[in-house]
Design an enzyme around this catalytic site. Structure first.
Site, PDB file in Angstrom:
ATOM      1  N   HIS A   1      38.215  47.661  60.475  1.00 20.48           N
ATOM      2  CA  HIS A   1      38.146  46.283  60.466  1.00 20.48           C
ATOM      3  C   HIS A   1      38.231  45.842  61.942  1.00 20.48           C
ATOM      4  CE1 HIS A   1      40.801  42.722  61.266  1.00 20.48           C
ATOM      5  NE2 HIS A   1      40.043  42.291  60.229  1.00 20.48           N
TER       6      HIS A   1
ATOM      7  N   TYR B   1      38.013  35.539  60.609  1.00 17.14           N
ATOM      8  CA  TYR B   1      38.888  34.710  60.481  1.00 17.14           C
ATOM      9  C   TYR B   1      39.501  34.575  62.076  1.00 17.14           C
ATOM     10  CZ  TYR B   1      41.556  39.119  61.000  1.00 17.14           C
ATOM     11  OH  TYR B   1      42.143  40.445  61.273  1.00 17.14           O
TER      12      TYR B   1
ATOM     13  N   ASP C   1      51.461  43.477  23.254  1.00 20.86           N
ATOM     14  CA  ASP C   1      51.325  43.233  21.853  1.00 20.86           C
ATOM     15  C   ASP C   1      50.386  44.230  21.261  1.00 20.86           C
ATOM     16  OD1 ASP C   1      48.923  41.971  22.771  1.00 20.86           O
ATOM     17  OD2 ASP C   1      48.737  40.640  20.990  1.00 20.86           O
TER      18      ASP C   1
END
Length: 737
Positions: free
Chosen positions: A228, A264, A546
């Site tokens: 990156h 960013y 469940d």
């Protein structure tokens, strides 16, 4: 040398695990690192420092909010810089689709406790005057997001841990973890002064290096490192008024993300930092990393769209050439499903704390420490549990393909019902060929291709046109009117559904019933042939799962769970069995030997009677019972229950008889207008009936009484897991509804 706990890796996650263990009273902790402990070799030291305090994921938002608060409470370790700068965060939208998703993100943040607000382009520019408002259509400002100085913050966490007795030891590479009789006994290092450190617990917190030890110990850590890019400009005239000797001037503007271009941005005093994912994915396996998590900068990946978009957003960059005094390809970890990998492994005393970034590091450390000390973390960890994986998810080819997919789609606008884009056709239902014949549109569940709806049912849309609500826009994506037709076709007649997404976990032995009573909140000690709907509770009373349980013989029970959670469910049963001293009870995973179909709807009995000699009348085969029946040439376990909410049966069939059984039922159902039913209609049917979905409606964050499932908790039983907490909950006002 000896310690109670050895944490392997001193990045933000490993340091945070140690810090939180000490806070909870476990101070006999050593943290080892192959390099320096504070400014270490991993991604913590080169991370640009953004703490993103909002997500569509509840658990990731919980991690981030907790981390932002904790990071802000730590004492600064360098008088010239702040560990933590709470400036908030701007999510820029350059498209209407992104702005719409930011509105949805704002709703997620409101639900999870992270406040935010939508801004117009002009309001965005008022808050951040370096942004060109003409380049965007709006933004979202997130209050709790921050910028940190990553190495300084990590050092601050370590100093706080050291003050409580934790020891940090650098330049000590761990080569192995010693295991005897299934339990951790020591950590083996390459340091001549302490080559072996005896311990009761070892924590793998090496992140991108995590698969190294995991593979040696048989603990899957399915992640890959990916390169990156991050660059810093030189000093800019627009930032020249900031004083580099003033620590408050290092970050004065909110951090910025522009997710459509996966960029960013942040301030570094007078310079500007730019991070980019907008390039070809470059994977790096742990053994290819070298000493640090930094690779040489690939300028060709940056000088195109990332740099051009940066200049569009920030006019101050337009006169510049892409020549940067600081430019790296840093390595970040990309887990196979995008979520942290943490918790207790199959090896007693061996814990994982990997697959996480700076934003979530403190929350991961907190949760792992709670798990270790108290047996249960505060927040639901079903999406992060190290025991959640199937073997195929660790296959190198699978990791490579899905890693590239995860990297390329890291900030895509993802619809909740959007199926995995790749890899596909990893696991196929035994009925797959029939689904193809019926024109199925497929979705993916636990890697299995299952039909979402069938194009062959398009005629049902005309039949039920006035009863199928119209959809448009976002709500109509990954949806078809045909789902409504299948829903109504089953409800009015009969439908056949692929239930290959079910798993069967069998217990057998003279004490199988006693084990079931400990494991389940409902009473399972019923006559042979009974089916019980129950919950499993955690010790704190949260809903672990469940499920339906069938007593098929005096000493044999079948537990039916979803394949999506089967690895965790099997691990839970093993844990409770060991805790309760039921090692004599045989626990077997039957899933790969069986499959199932749902035959449901008012005409289901008429179809079943054509293919079996068994008496399937109400009097002989009542609701919530099970029987072995003949089904053509095979023997099937039939359960008289229906998650779709209509009359019918689950038919569990040996895997080698799957296709003949489907064809038999399909042919028998032709005269009754039988329809194939996909997952979309299945979900709407269960919602219409009010049946809970574990993971979507209920999880360990909720107790059975809050979920309307208090009737499954038999408080008059002898002890069961979570009984004490359930008794308190039954008397308390409902905290959540």
């Amino acid at each position: 040398m000896r310690a109670n706990v050895v944490v392997i890796g001193s990045g933000i996650v490993g340091s945070s695990v140690a810090f939180h263990l000490a806070k909870l009273g476990w101070t006999d902790v050593i943290v080892l690192d192959k390099g320096e402990t504070g400014h270490n070799d991993g991604s913590t030291s080169h991370a640009p420092g953004g703490v993103v305090a909002i997500s569509h994921s509840k658990i990731l938002t919980q991690f981030a909010l907790y981390g932002s608060k904790l990071y802000g409470e730590l004492v600064d370790v360098d008088p010239a810089r702040r560990n933590y700068n709470k400036r908030g965060q701007l999510e820029l939208a350059i498209s209407q689709r992104r702005l719409d998703d930011l509105r949805r993100l704002q709703g997620s943040g409101d639900a999870y406790g992270s406040p935010s607000r939508i801004l117009t382009p002009e309001e965005t520019a008022e808050m951040h005057p370096l942004v060109d408002p003409a380049a965007i259509v709006g933004s979202l400002f997130v209050d709790e997001s921050a910028i940190v100085a990553s190495p300084l913050l990590n050092t601050a966490v370590q100093k706080a841990a050291e003050s409580m007795g934790v020891r940090f030891v650098g330049h000590t590479r761990v080569s192995d973890v010693e295991v005897r009789a299934g339990r951790v006994t020591a950590v083996v290092t390459e340091h001549e002064d302490h080559p072996r450190i005896e311990c009761d617990h070892a924590v793998i917190a090496t992140n991108i290096w995590g698969p190294e030890l995991g593979s040696k110990l048989g603990v899957p850590v399915p992640l890959l490192g990916y390169e990156h890019q991050y660059v810093k400009t030189g000093n800019l005239p627009e930032l020249d008024h900031f004083d580099e000797s003033n620590p408050d001037h290092e970050v004065t503007y909110p951090t910025i993300r522009e997710l459509d271009t996966t960029l960013y941005f942040r301030q570094h005093w007078k310079a500007w930092g730019i991070g980019s994912y907008r390039h070809t994915p470059h994977s790096v396996r742990w053994h290819e990393l070298g000493k640090t998590a930094i690779k040489p900068f690939r300028s060709d990946d940056f000088v195109g769209e990332p740099w051009a978009q940066s200049q569009r957003l920030f006019p101050m960059l337009r006169p510049l050439e892409p020549d940067f005094p600081y430019a790296i390809n840093g390595i970040f970890a990309f887990p196979v499903d995008g979520m942290p990998i943490m918790g207790p492994s199959a090896v007693a005393g061996l814990w994982a704390a990997t697959g996480s970034w700076l934003t979530h590091g403190a929350g991961v450390g907190k949760s792992v420490a709670e798990w270790m000390v108290g047996g249960e973390p505060e927040w639901d960890q079903r999406q992060t549990n190290v025991r959640r994986f199937y073997d195929f998810q660790s296959a190198p080819n699978y990791l490579e393909v899905i890693g590239k997919k995860n990297y390329a789609e890291i900030y895509e606008v993802m619809h909740p019902r959007q199926p995995l884009s790749s890899p596909r056709d990893v696991r196929l239902s035994p009925f797959h060929a029939r689904h193809v014949d019926l024109g199925a549109t497929f979705t993916v569940f636990a890697g299995i291709e299952l039909p979402y709806w069938y194009e062959s049912n398009a005629g049902l849309v005309d039949r039920y046109r006035d009863r199928i609500p119209a959809r448009s826009g976002w709500e109509a994506e990954f949806w078809s009117e045909i789902q409504g037709g299948e829903h109504l076709g089953l409800r009015d007649g009969v439908g056949l559904m692929d239930l290959h997404g079910l798993s069967i976990l069998r217990t057998k032995g003279t004490r199988a019933v006693d084990f079931g009573e400990l494991l389940c909140s409902n009473k399972v000690d019923r006559k042979v042939g009974a089916v019980v709907y129950t919950t499993w509770l955690t010790p704190k009373g949260g809903i672990k799962r469940d499920l339906a349980v069938a007593r098929v013989a005096p000493d044999e029970f079948w537990y039916f769970v979803g394949q999506g959670t089967k690895p965790q469910d099997l691990a839970w049963m093993e844990q409770v069995r060991s805790m309760g001293g039921f090692d004599d009870v045989e626990l077997t995973d039957l899933t790969d030997a069986w499959t199932a179909v749902g035959l449901w709807g008012p005409l289901a009995r008429a179809v079943l009677e054509k293919v079996t000699t068994a008496d399937v009348s109400d009097s002989s085969f009542p609701y919530f019972t099970t029987r072995w029946i003949d089904l053509g040439y095979t023997r099937a376990l039939a359960l008289r229950l229906s998650y779709a909410g209509e009359m019918g049966w689950e038919l569990h069939i040996p895997i080698d008889a799957a296709l003949p059984s489907w064809d038999l039922l399909w042919e028998a159902g032709r005269e009754f207008g039988i329809v194939g039913v996909g997952q979309g209609a299945f979900d709407s049917l269960r919602l219409e009936k009010g049946y809970r979905g574990w993971g979507s409606d209920i999880n360990t964050d909720y107790n059975a009484f809050e979920a309307g499932l208090g009737w499954t908790v038999r408080l008059d039983k002898d002890d069961f897991v979570g009984a004490e907490a359930a008794r308190r909950q039954s008397q308390a006002p409902l905290a959540q509804k």
